[in-house]
Design a protein around this motif. Structure first.
Motif, PDB file in Angstrom:
ATOM      1  N   GLN A 376       0.830  -1.104  -0.016  1.00 44.57           N
ATOM      2  CA  GLN A 376      -0.038   0.038  -0.063  1.00 44.57           C
ATOM      3  C   GLN A 376       0.743   1.300   0.031  1.00 44.57           C
ATOM      4  N   CYS A 377       2.030   1.210   0.111  1.00 38.10           N
ATOM      5  CA  CYS A 377       3.005   2.186   0.207  1.00 38.10           C
ATOM      6  C   CYS A 377       4.256   2.466  -0.890  1.00 38.10           C
ATOM      7  N   ILE A 378       4.693   3.833  -0.820  1.00 38.90           N
ATOM      8  CA  ILE A 378       5.544   3.960  -1.577  1.00 38.90           C
ATOM      9  C   ILE A 378       6.633   4.735  -0.946  1.00 38.90           C
ATOM     10  N   ARG A 379       8.039   4.283  -1.452  1.00 36.37           N
ATOM     11  CA  ARG A 379       9.152   5.044  -0.570  1.00 36.37           C
ATOM     12  C   ARG A 379       9.724   6.191  -1.396  1.00 36.37           C
ATOM     13  N   PHE A 380       9.822   7.104  -0.680  1.00 34.42           N
ATOM     14  CA  PHE A 380      10.225   8.351  -1.047  1.00 34.42           C
ATOM     15  C   PHE A 380      11.876   8.569  -0.182  1.00 34.42           C
ATOM     16  N   SER A 381      12.751   8.847  -1.009  1.00 35.94           N
ATOM     17  CA  SER A 381      14.209   8.975  -0.215  1.00 35.94           C
ATOM     18  C   SER A 381      14.292  10.681  -0.141  1.00 35.94           C
ATOM     19  N   PHE A 382      14.613  11.193   0.919  1.00 39.68           N
ATOM     20  CA  PHE A 382      14.898  12.650   0.864  1.00 39.68           C
ATOM     21  C   PHE A 382      16.349  12.698   1.197  1.00 39.68           C
ATOM     22  N   ALA A 383      17.315  11.997   0.530  1.00 38.60           N
ATOM     23  CA  ALA A 383      18.612  12.087   0.502  1.00 38.60           C
ATOM     24  C   ALA A 383      18.817  12.838  -0.969  1.00 38.60           C
ATOM     25  N   ALA A 384      18.413  14.083  -0.940  1.00 37.68           N
ATOM     26  CA  ALA A 384      18.705  14.866  -2.186  1.00 37.68           C
ATOM     27  C   ALA A 384      18.257  16.356  -1.967  1.00 37.68           C
ATOM     28  N   ALA A 385      19.002  17.122  -2.560  1.00 36.64           N
ATOM     29  CA  ALA A 385      19.102  18.511  -2.606  1.00 36.64           C
ATOM     30  C   ALA A 385      17.539  19.269  -2.303  1.00 36.64           C
ATOM     31  N   ASP A 386      17.458  20.251  -1.224  1.00 40.10           N
ATOM     32  CA  ASP A 386      15.969  20.652  -1.022  1.00 40.10           C
ATOM     33  C   ASP A 386      15.183  21.023  -2.341  1.00 40.10           C
ATOM     34  N   GLU A 387      16.107  21.721  -3.297  1.00 43.42           N
ATOM     35  CA  GLU A 387      15.142  22.210  -4.442  1.00 43.42           C
ATOM     36  C   GLU A 387      14.797  20.978  -5.295  1.00 43.42           C
ATOM     37  N   LYS A 388      15.484  19.907  -5.266  1.00 38.57           N
ATOM     38  CA  LYS A 388      15.189  18.768  -6.065  1.00 38.57           C
ATOM     39  C   LYS A 388      13.726  18.101  -5.321  1.00 38.57           C
ATOM     40  N   LEU A 389      13.831  18.196  -3.884  1.00 37.41           N
ATOM     41  CA  LEU A 389      12.614  17.600  -3.179  1.00 37.41           C
ATOM     42  C   LEU A 389      11.590  18.719  -3.579  1.00 37.41           C
ATOM     43  N   ILE A 390      11.810  19.808  -3.480  1.00 36.46           N
ATOM     44  CA  ILE A 390      10.425  20.809  -3.871  1.00 36.46           C
ATOM     45  C   ILE A 390      10.017  20.350  -5.261  1.00 36.46           C
ATOM     46  N   GLU A 391      10.897  20.229  -6.281  1.00 37.38           N
ATOM     47  CA  GLU A 391      10.365  20.197  -7.512  1.00 37.38           C
ATOM     48  C   GLU A 391       9.901  18.806  -7.691  1.00 37.38           C
ATOM     49  N   ALA A 392      10.382  17.575  -7.043  1.00 39.33           N
ATOM     50  CA  ALA A 392       9.807  16.374  -7.157  1.00 39.33           C
ATOM     51  C   ALA A 392       8.456  16.374  -6.545  1.00 39.33           C
ATOM     52  N   LEU A 393       8.239  17.012  -5.400  1.00 30.94           N
ATOM     53  CA  LEU A 393       6.780  16.758  -4.682  1.00 30.94           C
ATOM     54  C   LEU A 393       5.805  17.703  -5.467  1.00 30.94           C
ATOM     55  N   ASP A 394       6.308  18.768  -6.064  1.00 28.88           N
ATOM     56  CA  ASP A 394       5.407  19.585  -6.912  1.00 28.88           C
ATOM     57  C   ASP A 394       4.983  18.598  -8.001  1.00 28.88           C
ATOM     58  N   ARG A 395       5.732  17.982  -8.851  1.00 33.66           N
ATOM     59  CA  ARG A 395       5.545  17.172  -9.818  1.00 33.66           C
ATOM     60  C   ARG A 395       4.437  15.958  -9.419  1.00 33.66           C
ATOM     61  N   VAL A 396       5.074  15.240  -8.099  1.00 33.98           N
ATOM     62  CA  VAL A 396       3.909  14.246  -7.772  1.00 33.98           C
ATOM     63  C   VAL A 396       2.631  14.719  -7.625  1.00 33.98           C
ATOM     64  N   LYS A 397       2.487  16.025  -6.846  1.00 33.42           N
ATOM     65  CA  LYS A 397       1.187  16.545  -6.740  1.00 33.42           C
ATOM     66  C   LYS A 397       0.373  16.730  -7.807  1.00 33.42           C
ATOM     67  N   THR A 398       1.028  17.228  -8.966  1.00 32.92           N
ATOM     68  CA  THR A 398       0.337  17.388 -10.420  1.00 32.92           C
ATOM     69  C   THR A 398      -0.262  16.395 -11.053  1.00 32.92           C
ATOM     70  N   SER A 399       0.663  15.223 -10.933  1.00 32.68           N
ATOM     71  CA  SER A 399       0.477  14.069 -11.598  1.00 32.68           C
ATOM     72  C   SER A 399      -0.746  13.219 -10.985  1.00 32.68           C
ATOM     73  N   LEU A 400      -0.575  13.341  -9.334  1.00 27.00           N
ATOM     74  CA  LEU A 400      -1.868  12.643  -8.660  1.00 27.00           C
ATOM     75  C   LEU A 400      -3.074  13.289  -8.833  1.00 27.00           C
ATOM     76  N   ALA A 401      -3.066  14.577  -8.946  1.00 28.95           N
ATOM     77  CA  ALA A 401      -4.452  15.208  -9.436  1.00 28.95           C
ATOM     78  C   ALA A 401      -5.026  14.823 -10.404  1.00 28.95           C
ATOM     79  N   LYS A 402      -4.316  14.262 -11.449  1.00 31.97           N
ATOM     80  CA  LYS A 402      -4.851  13.907 -12.772  1.00 31.97           C
ATOM     81  C   LYS A 402      -5.545  12.560 -12.726  1.00 31.97           C
ATOM     82  N   LEU A 403      -5.407  11.889 -11.715  1.00 35.40           N
ATOM     83  CA  LEU A 403      -6.178  10.617 -11.310  1.00 35.40           C
ATOM     84  C   LEU A 403      -7.449  10.768 -10.992  1.00 35.40           C
ATOM     85  N   ALA A 404      -8.267  10.163 -11.490  1.00 33.24           N
ATOM     86  CA  ALA A 404      -9.801  10.070 -11.186  1.00 33.24           C
ATOM     87  C   ALA A 404     -10.448   8.567 -11.281  1.00 33.24           C
TER      88      ALA A 404
END
Length: 404
Positions: A376-404
């Motif tokens: 039921q889970c997905i693993r997110f590593s936060f061993a990445a630069a802050d700006e990469k994490l911010i961009e990644a989570l923004d992309r994930v949020k956008t993609s998840l919002a498409k699902l219906a």
């Protein structure tokens, strides 16, 4: 006859039944996209994004200049084994001699050595779940029977003592866990470990592999080891290494500490598989231990900031069920709210589908939870630069919002 059918008659049942590491498989898919020019943010790796500290590199350079280019003792250089014994005494209050230490090419080999030295075909091995991807497959290689004991997200995925007690049978030979945990970041307290130890005290046939590779990446304070309890110490194999705390993933140096009988068995096992670990890497490891923990503490401060950043960003994404990791550099949210949804050609049945969708649509590489015993889970590593994490989570949020 198809090629795949022909291979199945040639290859051993052992290798055919073995699953590929899902973390490595996802990293491979991400590299394939990068190769065709796609900007992929890779949060699938269990790898620090920091460089190995300079003083460790300098120790390696000195080793080359000093001529340490020959075969090494199977169990490791005496100097490194003594330094590890000193570290275990200083940091973990564990009394071991160098003869109790076996150095290997990474903590993964240390775990495999121990499992193959302890487990007979048909032995049951209790694995605290969620678990690191290789535990179950290594047990299968030893022809043991993996038995998952599952911790709930409401308890930060930590297994309860009663669950362990209920899982032990006359066929149980081994218990395996990690703390801090990969993939959840959960950390067992001294009281929790003692409760497990008291249960195991009643079952003298049961041994323990305690994976402590993330020891230094701990946000909750003091790290505790199962082997600190003298009444069970001789049945505990403590596994650790240099890849996470010292950002030395490519150097491939891990170790275990165990009773003389188990250490000797692991030495024998390793002698027939790899022999001794790289001479230069071992000298670098000596330098790491003698150089103190300042670099590890600085990296841990960065990981703590990144953890809080990711948790804050996840609050803005509907359907993600989170918790607060106490160590390591992962968060392992429940993503099942998106199962059964779709977008275009993508049908999301499980975490594997969802992780592939996020790779192909959001161009963020993650690892599905089924590889860790938590589908039921997905693993997110936060061993990445802050700006990469911010961009990644923004992309994930956008993609998840498409699902219906």
């Amino acid at each position: 006859m198809q090629l795949s059918e022909a291979l199945s008659t040639v290859l051993s049942d052992r290798i055919v039944s073995l699953s590929e590491s899902q973390t490595i498989a996802m990293a491979k898919k991400a590299r394939e996209l990068v190769a065709i020019g796609i900007d992929v943010i890779n949060l699938s790796f269990g790898e620090p994004d920091f460089q190995t500290p300079q003083y460790i590199k300098d120790a390696a350079k000195k080793a080359i200049d000093d001529g340490f280019t020959f075969y090494t003792p199977v169990a490791g250089y005496p100097e490194l084994r003594q330094a590890i014994a000193d570290k275990l005494k200083r940091d973990n209050h564990l009394d071991y001699k160098p003869e109790n230490i076996v150095v290997s090419t990474g903590a993964k080999q240390s775990i495999a050595n121990a499992v193959l030295s302890l487990v007979n075909p048909g032995d049951e091995v209790i694995i605290f779940s969620p678990y690191w991807v290789s535990y179950e497959e290594i047990v299968k290689l030893a022809e043991g029977i993996p038995v998952q004991v599952v911790g709930k997200i409401e308890n930060n995925y930590k297994v309860l003592p009663q669950q362990l007690e209920d899982a032990i049978t006359s066929n149980t030979k081994l218990v395996m866990y990690s703390s801090p945990c990969n993939p959840t970041g959960s950390v067992f307290t001294k009281e929790e470990l003692e409760a497990f130890a008291r249960i195991l005290e009643k079952h003298p046939q049961v041994h323990v592999i305690a994976d402590e590779i993330y020891e230094y990446i701990n946000f909750s304070g003091q790290h505790y080891s199962m082997a600190q309890f003298d009444f069970i110490k001789d049945r505990v194999v403590t596994v650790n290494g240099f890849s996470k705390g010292y950002a030395m993933t490519g150097w491939r140096v891990g170790y275990l500490a165990a009773s003389k009988e188990i250490a000797d068995a692991c030495d024998k096992m390793q002698s027939q598989i790899t022999s001794g670990t790289c001479s230069i890497a071992q000298k670098a490891a000596v330098g790491a231990l003698k150089g103190g923990r300042q670099s590890a503490e600085e990296m841990t401060e960065a990981y703590l900031r990144r953890r809080d950043l990711v948790l804050d960003l996840m609050k803005n994404i509907p359907g993600i069920k989170t918790y607060v990791p106490s160590g390591a550099f992962y968060i392992f949210p429940d993503m099942s709210a998106y199962f059964g949804k779709s977008w275009g050609e993508y049908q999301i049945k499980d975490s594997h589908d969802l992780s592939l969708y996020l790779l192909n649509d959001a161009h963020v590489a993650l690892v599905s939870g089924d590889a860790f015993g938590a589908p039921q889970c997905i693993r997110f590593s936060f061993a990445a630069a802050d700006e990469k994490l911010i961009e990644a989570l923004d992309r994930v949020k956008t993609s998840l919002a498409k699902l219906a």
